[in-house]
Design a protein around this motif. Structure first.
Motif, PDB file in Angstrom:
ATOM      1  N   ILE A   1      19.344  23.425   8.209  1.00 50.54           N
ATOM      2  CA  ILE A   1      20.548  24.267   8.285  1.00 50.54           C
ATOM      3  C   ILE A   1      20.169  25.731   8.109  1.00 50.54           C
ATOM      4  O   ILE A   1      20.719  26.618   8.770  1.00 50.54           O
ATOM      5  CB  ILE A   1      21.576  23.824   7.229  1.00 50.54           C
ATOM      6  CG1 ILE A   1      22.126  22.440   7.582  1.00 50.54           C
ATOM      7  CG2 ILE A   1      22.724  24.821   7.122  1.00 50.54           C
ATOM      8  CD1 ILE A   1      23.049  21.853   6.541  1.00 50.54           C
TER       9      ILE A   1
ATOM     10  N   LEU B   1      19.097  27.388  11.238  1.00 52.88           N
ATOM     11  CA  LEU B   1      20.167  27.781  12.158  1.00 52.88           C
ATOM     12  C   LEU B   1      20.539  29.257  11.986  1.00 52.88           C
ATOM     13  O   LEU B   1      21.095  29.867  12.897  1.00 52.88           O
ATOM     14  CB  LEU B   1      21.405  26.908  11.933  1.00 52.88           C
ATOM     15  CG  LEU B   1      21.245  25.409  12.227  1.00 52.88           C
ATOM     16  CD1 LEU B   1      22.516  24.658  11.856  1.00 52.88           C
ATOM     17  CD2 LEU B   1      20.902  25.177  13.692  1.00 52.88           C
ATOM     18  N   ALA B   2      20.236  29.821  10.807  1.00 52.10           N
ATOM     19  CA  ALA B   2      20.552  31.230  10.546  1.00 52.10           C
ATOM     20  C   ALA B   2      19.406  32.161  10.928  1.00 52.10           C
ATOM     21  O   ALA B   2      19.549  33.380  10.815  1.00 52.10           O
ATOM     22  CB  ALA B   2      20.903  31.422   9.067  1.00 52.10           C
TER      23      ALA B   2
ATOM     24  N   GLY C   1      28.914  32.905   9.398  1.00 49.75           N
ATOM     25  CA  GLY C   1      28.258  31.624   9.651  1.00 49.75           C
ATOM     26  C   GLY C   1      26.817  31.609   9.187  1.00 49.75           C
ATOM     27  O   GLY C   1      26.348  30.626   8.604  1.00 49.75           O
TER      28      GLY C   1
ATOM     29  N   CYS D   1      25.154  29.268   6.264  1.00 51.14           N
ATOM     30  CA  CYS D   1      23.981  28.426   6.503  1.00 51.14           C
ATOM     31  C   CYS D   1      22.888  28.705   5.474  1.00 51.14           C
ATOM     32  O   CYS D   1      22.245  27.781   4.957  1.00 51.14           O
ATOM     33  CB  CYS D   1      23.444  28.665   7.912  1.00 51.14           C
ATOM     34  SG  CYS D   1      24.420  27.917   9.237  1.00 51.14           S
TER      35      CYS D   1
END
Length: 267
Positions: A14, A17-18, A188, A192
Motif C-alpha cells: 500500500i 501506491l504512494a 490519497g 496510503c
C-alpha cells in the motif's frame, strides 16, 4: 504470526501506491512518524533517565531503523516487493547461520546463496541498484537484530525501541517537510503512507508481542520464512508485480534454507 506477516507485506504494498506522489523517501518518513507514535505509547520511555551507555546503542538503532526502511522501500520501487523482501530476508538468515558450526547450516548457506545467484542473474531488465539497496537493507536488518539485543539488555522494557523510533522520526522530520514542500501530497497518498506505517509497524509490533507470549521463539523463527512468499503474493495481487519461474525458484531456495536451518536447531 500469519496476520503479522500479511499485515507487514500488505502495508509495504500500500505504501508503494504512494510512490508516484511522495516517493519512497516521503512514504518512509510518514512510516517513521507512525512507528514513533505507536512505540512511544507502548514503551513510554523515560528519556531523561538514560545514561550515555544507554543512549549510544539507542541512537545507532534509530539510524539503522531509518536506513533499513529507506533502502527497502527504495528497492521495492525498483525491483518489486517480492524480490526486495527476499533479499532483505538474507539479513536475519545470515545472523542465524553465522552463529552455527553445523554442516547442515553450511549447506543451508550454500542453498540460500544459490537462490540469490538466481535472483541476481544478469539479464536485460536487471536493476542492480535496486538489488544493492535490498542487500543494504539486509545488512541493516542484521544490525537491527544485534543492536536490539544490546538495547534490550541496557534499557528496560520497550523503552529502548521507543526511544530509537523517536530519534529516527526526528531525523526524518526535515526530510518529510522538504518532500511535502517540493511535492505537495494528495489525501490519497498520505492515507496510503499512514496505512503503510500502521500495517507495517504498529500491527506487526503488537502482534509479535502477543505471539511471543504464546509461541516458542523457535516456532516463531521458523514461521518468519513465509514472509518472502507473502511479499511475492501481495506484490502480485496489490501491485501486479508478476514473477517468473526462476524468481520463484530463488525465493523458494532462500525460504527453504531458513526453514531447514531453524527446524534442525536444538529446541
Amino acid at each position: 504470526m500469519f496476520g503479522s506477516g500479511l499485515s507487514n507485506q500488505t502495508g509495504a504494498a500500500i505504501g508503494a501506491l504512494a510512490f508516484p506522489v511522495l516517493g519512497p523517501l516521503g512514504v518512509v518518513a510518514v512510516r517513521q512518524y507512525v512507528a514513533a507514535l505507536v512505540l512511544v505509547a507502548v514503551g513510554r520511555p523515560r528519556l531523561r533517565a538514560f545514561t550515555w551507555r544507554q543512549w549510544w546503542p539507542v541512537l545507532l538503532l534509530g539510524g539503522v531503523f531509518g536506513t533499513m526502511n529507506l533502502t527497502l522501500y527504495s528497492a521495492i520501487d525498483r525491483i518489486g516487493l517480492g524480490l526486495a523482501v527476499t533479499l532483505e530476508f538474507l539479513g536475519p538468515l545470515a545472523i542465524a547461520l553465522a552463529a552455527s558450526r553445523r554442516r547442515l547450516d553450511a549447506g543451508c548457506a550454500v542453498l540460500a546463496a544459490a537462490g540469490v545467484v538466481v535472483l541476481m542473474r544478469p539479464r536485460p531488465s536487471t536493476d542492480y541498484l535496486g538489488m544493492v539497496l535490498a542487500l543494504v537493507a539486509a545488512c541493516c536488518w542484521a544490525s537491527y537484530i544485534l543492536l536490539n539485543r544490546l538495547v534490550g539488555r541496557r534499557v528496560p522494557g520497550a523503552q529502548g525501541s521507543a526511544a530509537a523510533a523517536c530519534t529516527s522520526a526526528l531525523a526524518f522530520l526535515p526530510i518529510g517537510t522538504a518532500v511535502a514542500v517540493r511535492h505537495p501530497p494528495t489525501a490519497g497518498a498520505v492515507l496510503c503512507a499512514v496505512a503503510a506505517g500502521v500495517l507495517s509497524s504498529a500491527v506487526p509490533y503488537l502482534a509479535d508481542l502477543l505471539t511471543l507470549r504464546r509461541v516458542p521463539a523457535h516456532t516463531f523463527g521458523l514461521f518468519m520464512s513465509v514472509n518472502p512468499v507473502l511479499a511475492a503474493v501481495v506484490g502480485w495481487v496489490v501491485l501486479g508485480q508478476n514473477l517468473g519461474v526462476p524468481e520463484w525458484a530463488g525465493i523458494g531456495a532462500v525460504v527453504a534454507a531458513n526453514a531447514v536451518s531453524v527446524s534442525a536447531m536444538p529446541r
